[in-house]
Scaffold this motif. Structure first.
Motif, PDB file in Angstrom:
ATOM      1  N   GLY A  78      -4.700 -11.329  -4.634  1.00 58.97           N
ATOM      2  CA  GLY A  78      -3.581 -10.818  -3.837  1.00 58.97           C
ATOM      3  C   GLY A  78      -2.497 -10.212  -4.703  1.00 58.97           C
ATOM      4  O   GLY A  78      -1.969  -9.135  -4.404  1.00 58.97           O
ATOM      5  N   CYS A  79      -2.160 -10.898  -5.797  1.00 56.06           N
ATOM      6  CA  CYS A  79      -1.138 -10.387  -6.721  1.00 56.06           C
ATOM      7  C   CYS A  79      -1.538  -9.025  -7.274  1.00 56.06           C
ATOM      8  O   CYS A  79      -0.720  -8.098  -7.328  1.00 56.06           O
ATOM      9  CB  CYS A  79      -0.952 -11.351  -7.906  1.00 56.06           C
ATOM     10  SG  CYS A  79       0.080 -12.756  -7.537  1.00 56.06           S
ATOM     11  N   VAL A  81      -3.635  -6.835  -6.024  1.00 59.09           N
ATOM     12  CA  VAL A  81      -3.615  -5.799  -4.976  1.00 59.09           C
ATOM     13  C   VAL A  81      -2.178  -5.371  -4.678  1.00 59.09           C
ATOM     14  O   VAL A  81      -1.886  -4.175  -4.573  1.00 59.09           O
ATOM     15  CB  VAL A  81      -4.323  -6.310  -3.688  1.00 59.09           C
ATOM     16  CG1 VAL A  81      -4.155  -5.295  -2.561  1.00 59.09           C
ATOM     17  CG2 VAL A  81      -5.802  -6.565  -3.951  1.00 59.09           C
ATOM     18  N   VAL A  82      -1.265  -6.340  -4.567  1.00 57.98           N
ATOM     19  CA  VAL A  82       0.138  -6.004  -4.301  1.00 57.98           C
ATOM     20  C   VAL A  82       0.714  -5.199  -5.465  1.00 57.98           C
ATOM     21  O   VAL A  82       1.404  -4.189  -5.259  1.00 57.98           O
ATOM     22  CB  VAL A  82       0.977  -7.283  -4.062  1.00 57.98           C
ATOM     23  CG1 VAL A  82       2.469  -6.949  -4.055  1.00 57.98           C
ATOM     24  CG2 VAL A  82       0.581  -7.942  -2.750  1.00 57.98           C
ATOM     25  N   LEU A  83       0.400  -5.608  -6.683  1.00 57.47           N
ATOM     26  CA  LEU A  83       0.934  -4.900  -7.855  1.00 57.47           C
ATOM     27  C   LEU A  83       0.453  -3.449  -7.889  1.00 57.47           C
ATOM     28  O   LEU A  83       1.238  -2.532  -8.147  1.00 57.47           O
ATOM     29  CB  LEU A  83       0.523  -5.619  -9.148  1.00 57.47           C
ATOM     30  CG  LEU A  83       1.045  -4.991 -10.440  1.00 57.47           C
ATOM     31  CD1 LEU A  83       2.569  -5.005 -10.476  1.00 57.47           C
ATOM     32  CD2 LEU A  83       0.476  -5.694 -11.669  1.00 57.47           C
ATOM     33  N   LEU A  85      -0.678  -1.606  -5.310  1.00 56.93           N
ATOM     34  CA  LEU A  85      -0.127  -0.836  -4.186  1.00 56.93           C
ATOM     35  C   LEU A  85       1.366  -0.560  -4.376  1.00 56.93           C
ATOM     36  O   LEU A  85       1.820   0.582  -4.286  1.00 56.93           O
ATOM     37  CB  LEU A  85      -0.341  -1.584  -2.871  1.00 56.93           C
ATOM     38  CG  LEU A  85      -1.767  -1.653  -2.320  1.00 56.93           C
ATOM     39  CD1 LEU A  85      -1.786  -2.444  -1.018  1.00 56.93           C
ATOM     40  CD2 LEU A  85      -2.319  -0.250  -2.077  1.00 56.93           C
ATOM     41  N   ALA A  86       2.133  -1.621  -4.631  1.00 53.97           N
ATOM     42  CA  ALA A  86       3.586  -1.464  -4.748  1.00 53.97           C
ATOM     43  C   ALA A  86       3.926  -0.692  -6.025  1.00 53.97           C
ATOM     44  O   ALA A  86       4.740   0.237  -6.003  1.00 53.97           O
ATOM     45  CB  ALA A  86       4.274  -2.827  -4.731  1.00 53.97           C
ATOM     46  N   GLY A  87       3.297  -1.080  -7.123  1.00 54.13           N
ATOM     47  CA  GLY A  87       3.569  -0.405  -8.393  1.00 54.13           C
ATOM     48  C   GLY A  87       3.238   1.078  -8.303  1.00 54.13           C
ATOM     49  O   GLY A  87       4.010   1.928  -8.743  1.00 54.13           O
ATOM     50  N   LEU A  89       3.056   2.910  -5.562  1.00 55.11           N
ATOM     51  CA  LEU A  89       4.019   3.544  -4.656  1.00 55.11           C
ATOM     52  C   LEU A  89       5.332   3.849  -5.378  1.00 55.11           C
ATOM     53  O   LEU A  89       5.882   4.951  -5.272  1.00 55.11           O
ATOM     54  CB  LEU A  89       4.267   2.612  -3.462  1.00 55.11           C
ATOM     55  CG  LEU A  89       5.337   3.038  -2.463  1.00 55.11           C
ATOM     56  CD1 LEU A  89       4.894   4.291  -1.716  1.00 55.11           C
ATOM     57  CD2 LEU A  89       5.621   1.910  -1.458  1.00 55.11           C
ATOM     58  N   PHE A  90       5.823   2.875  -6.150  1.00 54.20           N
ATOM     59  CA  PHE A  90       7.129   3.048  -6.803  1.00 54.20           C
ATOM     60  C   PHE A  90       7.053   4.077  -7.930  1.00 54.20           C
ATOM     61  O   PHE A  90       8.031   4.779  -8.197  1.00 54.20           O
ATOM     62  CB  PHE A  90       7.655   1.704  -7.308  1.00 54.20           C
ATOM     63  CG  PHE A  90       7.928   0.742  -6.177  1.00 54.20           C
ATOM     64  CD1 PHE A  90       8.393   1.205  -4.949  1.00 54.20           C
ATOM     65  CD2 PHE A  90       7.705  -0.618  -6.324  1.00 54.20           C
ATOM     66  CE1 PHE A  90       8.636   0.334  -3.898  1.00 54.20           C
ATOM     67  CE2 PHE A  90       7.944  -1.494  -5.273  1.00 54.20           C
ATOM     68  CZ  PHE A  90       8.414  -1.017  -4.059  1.00 54.20           C
ATOM     69  N   LEU A  91       5.904   4.171  -8.576  1.00 53.44           N
ATOM     70  CA  LEU A  91       5.769   5.197  -9.609  1.00 53.44           C
ATOM     71  C   LEU A  91       5.788   6.592  -8.994  1.00 53.44           C
ATOM     72  O   LEU A  91       6.313   7.536  -9.574  1.00 53.44           O
ATOM     73  CB  LEU A  91       4.469   4.985 -10.404  1.00 53.44           C
ATOM     74  CG  LEU A  91       4.500   3.800 -11.375  1.00 53.44           C
ATOM     75  CD1 LEU A  91       3.162   3.640 -12.081  1.00 53.44           C
ATOM     76  CD2 LEU A  91       5.626   3.939 -12.396  1.00 53.44           C
ATOM     77  N   VAL A  93       7.296   7.329  -6.037  1.00 53.45           N
ATOM     78  CA  VAL A  93       8.591   7.561  -5.384  1.00 53.45           C
ATOM     79  C   VAL A  93       9.714   7.784  -6.395  1.00 53.45           C
ATOM     80  O   VAL A  93      10.670   8.498  -6.128  1.00 53.45           O
ATOM     81  CB  VAL A  93       8.925   6.350  -4.465  1.00 53.45           C
ATOM     82  CG1 VAL A  93      10.354   6.419  -3.966  1.00 53.45           C
ATOM     83  CG2 VAL A  93       7.964   6.312  -3.276  1.00 53.45           C
TER      84      VAL A  93
ATOM     85  N   LEU B  35      15.044   4.007  -7.755  1.00 52.48           N
ATOM     86  CA  LEU B  35      13.975   3.825  -8.738  1.00 52.48           C
ATOM     87  C   LEU B  35      13.962   4.953  -9.760  1.00 52.48           C
ATOM     88  O   LEU B  35      14.002   6.122  -9.400  1.00 52.48           O
ATOM     89  CB  LEU B  35      12.619   3.775  -8.026  1.00 52.48           C
ATOM     90  CG  LEU B  35      12.434   2.595  -7.069  1.00 52.48           C
ATOM     91  CD1 LEU B  35      11.207   2.810  -6.198  1.00 52.48           C
ATOM     92  CD2 LEU B  35      12.326   1.296  -7.841  1.00 52.48           C
ATOM     93  N   GLY B  44       7.724  -3.036  -8.843  1.00 50.45           N
ATOM     94  CA  GLY B  44       6.338  -3.419  -8.572  1.00 50.45           C
ATOM     95  C   GLY B  44       6.102  -4.891  -8.842  1.00 50.45           C
ATOM     96  O   GLY B  44       5.404  -5.588  -8.100  1.00 50.45           O
ATOM     97  N   THR B  48       5.075  -8.231  -6.418  1.00 45.97           N
ATOM     98  CA  THR B  48       4.026  -9.172  -6.821  1.00 45.97           C
ATOM     99  C   THR B  48       4.551 -10.607  -6.824  1.00 45.97           C
ATOM    100  O   THR B  48       3.891 -11.527  -6.336  1.00 45.97           O
ATOM    101  CB  THR B  48       3.517  -8.812  -8.233  1.00 45.97           C
ATOM    102  OG1 THR B  48       3.199  -7.423  -8.260  1.00 45.97           O
ATOM    103  CG2 THR B  48       2.294  -9.637  -8.601  1.00 45.97           C
ATOM    104  N   PHE B  51       4.939 -11.945  -3.270  1.00 41.97           N
ATOM    105  CA  PHE B  51       3.644 -12.364  -2.735  1.00 41.97           C
ATOM    106  C   PHE B  51       3.274 -13.742  -3.272  1.00 41.97           C
ATOM    107  O   PHE B  51       2.876 -14.645  -2.518  1.00 41.97           O
ATOM    108  CB  PHE B  51       2.549 -11.353  -3.102  1.00 41.97           C
ATOM    109  CG  PHE B  51       1.174 -11.819  -2.709  1.00 41.97           C
ATOM    110  CD1 PHE B  51       0.694 -11.583  -1.431  1.00 41.97           C
ATOM    111  CD2 PHE B  51       0.380 -12.530  -3.601  1.00 41.97           C
ATOM    112  CE1 PHE B  51      -0.550 -12.052  -1.056  1.00 41.97           C
ATOM    113  CE2 PHE B  51      -0.871 -13.009  -3.226  1.00 41.97           C
ATOM    114  CZ  PHE B  51      -1.338 -12.765  -1.950  1.00 41.97           C
ATOM    115  N   MET B  98      -5.455 -11.553   3.755  1.00 43.02           N
ATOM    116  CA  MET B  98      -5.381 -13.018   3.805  1.00 43.02           C
ATOM    117  C   MET B  98      -5.328 -13.552   5.242  1.00 43.02           C
ATOM    118  O   MET B  98      -5.247 -14.754   5.435  1.00 43.02           O
ATOM    119  CB  MET B  98      -4.126 -13.494   3.058  1.00 43.02           C
ATOM    120  CG  MET B  98      -3.942 -12.884   1.687  1.00 43.02           C
ATOM    121  SD  MET B  98      -5.217 -13.434   0.542  1.00 43.02           S
ATOM    122  CE  MET B  98      -4.907 -12.415  -0.879  1.00 43.02           C
TER     123      MET B  98
END
Lengths: 101, 228
Positions: A78-79, A81-83, A85-87, A89-91, A93, B35, B44, B48, B51, B98
């Motif tokens: 999960g970590c 996948v979140v990293l 997706l979010a990482g 996206l932020f790169l 944006v 950002l 990012g 994480t 989560f 999940m």
């Protein structure tokens, strides 16, 4: 001041440890909403999620019986996948340093 | 506070879905201002961490537990628009991968924990930071108080949605008292975690903290950029 690379590495490591190891020690009591729903009588109106058959449903890995391993692995997945997706996206944006602010 | 499928009827879920999409669209535009090359990696990692932290339910009195919502933590570290995106990504992954928080309830959850939690928390934080001394030391306690407030307000927002579109015939007053009451207690946990994490980042890299931007002049940022 801590170097950026080291700082980011520590931040990521803490997250992975929390999700991969610490999560095993989480309380298994219902959370606030679940508890209130049960107590006041709308708990049964919950329906199974359409993703209830996901291989990582309920923060476990299907097929792994060891609770510590199963939960820890799901947490790490999960970590990541979140990293990503979010990482990612932020790169996309963010303002690039060569942009006009 | 992940709302499962079924608690709210379809019209309410569609309405919160529309609100969530609009909110995320606004956040995407605003996040660009928050950002840059230095802060994007932190943002990012904040997502994480949220989560990861949400996996740890901490026990609350009477057989209940709570976990971090993370909206204020993310807003203070990365900026409020970025925080909305952080929480939305976390909720998306939790819902799809999940099975935590319903799929039709995703808009509801983004609205409650992303939009309401972040917006209310950020307003409280901004108000406190203007009245507190202009030092680094003011940032973690202001974040903690904002975090404490954000949780029962999100619970209040859920109750409002339940009053409008709850599928079970339960008196709103009962839900209101129980939701707000328990979430004040859970908010204390939110405050402690937010205080500790914001405190740790402010202590090690204050230059990366969005909620401490007002403390730096442009010159400071130049020097730190060169050092990093």
């Amino acid at each position: 001041m801590m170097k950026s690379r080291r700082f980011f590495a520590v931040f990521l490591l803490v997250s992975l440890l929390v999700a991969g190891v610490g999560s095993y020690y989480a309380s298994s009591h219902p959370d606030g909403l679940e508890y209130v729903a049960g107590k006041t009588g709308f708990g049964d109106s919950a329906k199974d999620s359409a993703t209830a058959d996901s291989p990582f449903a309920d923060y476990g890995v299907k097929g792994i019986d060891n609770a510590r391993l199963s939960g820890g692995l799901a947490g790490v997945v999960g970590c990541v996948v979140v990293l990503v997706l979010a990482g990612g996206l932020f790169l996309v944006v963010r303002r690039r340093s060569d942009d006009e602010a | 506070m992940h709302v499962p499928d079924g608690f709210l009827d379809a019209p309410t879920s569609i309405a919160t879905g529309v609100v969530a999409v609009a909110g995320v669209a606004v956040a995407l535009r605003g996040a660009r201002k928050e950002l840059d090359d230095r802060t994007a990696p932190l943002a990012g990692l904040v997502a994480t961490f949220v989560f990861a932290a949400q996996m740890i339910n901490f026990p609350v009195a009477g057989g209940t537990s709570g976990h971090l919502l993370g909206g204020v933590l993310a807003a203070v570290l990365a900026g409020p628009c970025t925080a909305v995106l952080c929480i939305s990504v976390v909720l998306l992954v939790q819902s799809l991968l999940m099975a935590d928080g319903g799929v039709t309830a995703l808009g509801t959850n983004i609205t409650l924990m992303g939009l309401v939690g972040v917006a209310v928390g950020w307003l409280v934080f901004k108000a406190l930071i203007t009245v507190l001394p202009r030092t680094k030391a003011s940032v973690p306690p202001a974040a903690a108080v904002a975090a404490l407030v954000s949780v029962p307000v999100a619970a209040l927002a859920f109750t409002a949605l339940f009053a409008i579109g709850g599928t079970a015939p339960v008196e709103t007053g009962k839900v209101l008292t129980a939701m707000v009451g328990w979430h004040v207690v859970i908010g204390l946990g939110e405050a402690v975690i937010t205080f500790l994490v914001v405190g740790a980042v402010v202590a090690s890299r204050p230059d990366l903290v969005h909620g401490a931007r007002h403390l730096h002049s442009a010159d400071d940022l130049e020097i730190r950029k060169a050092a990093a």
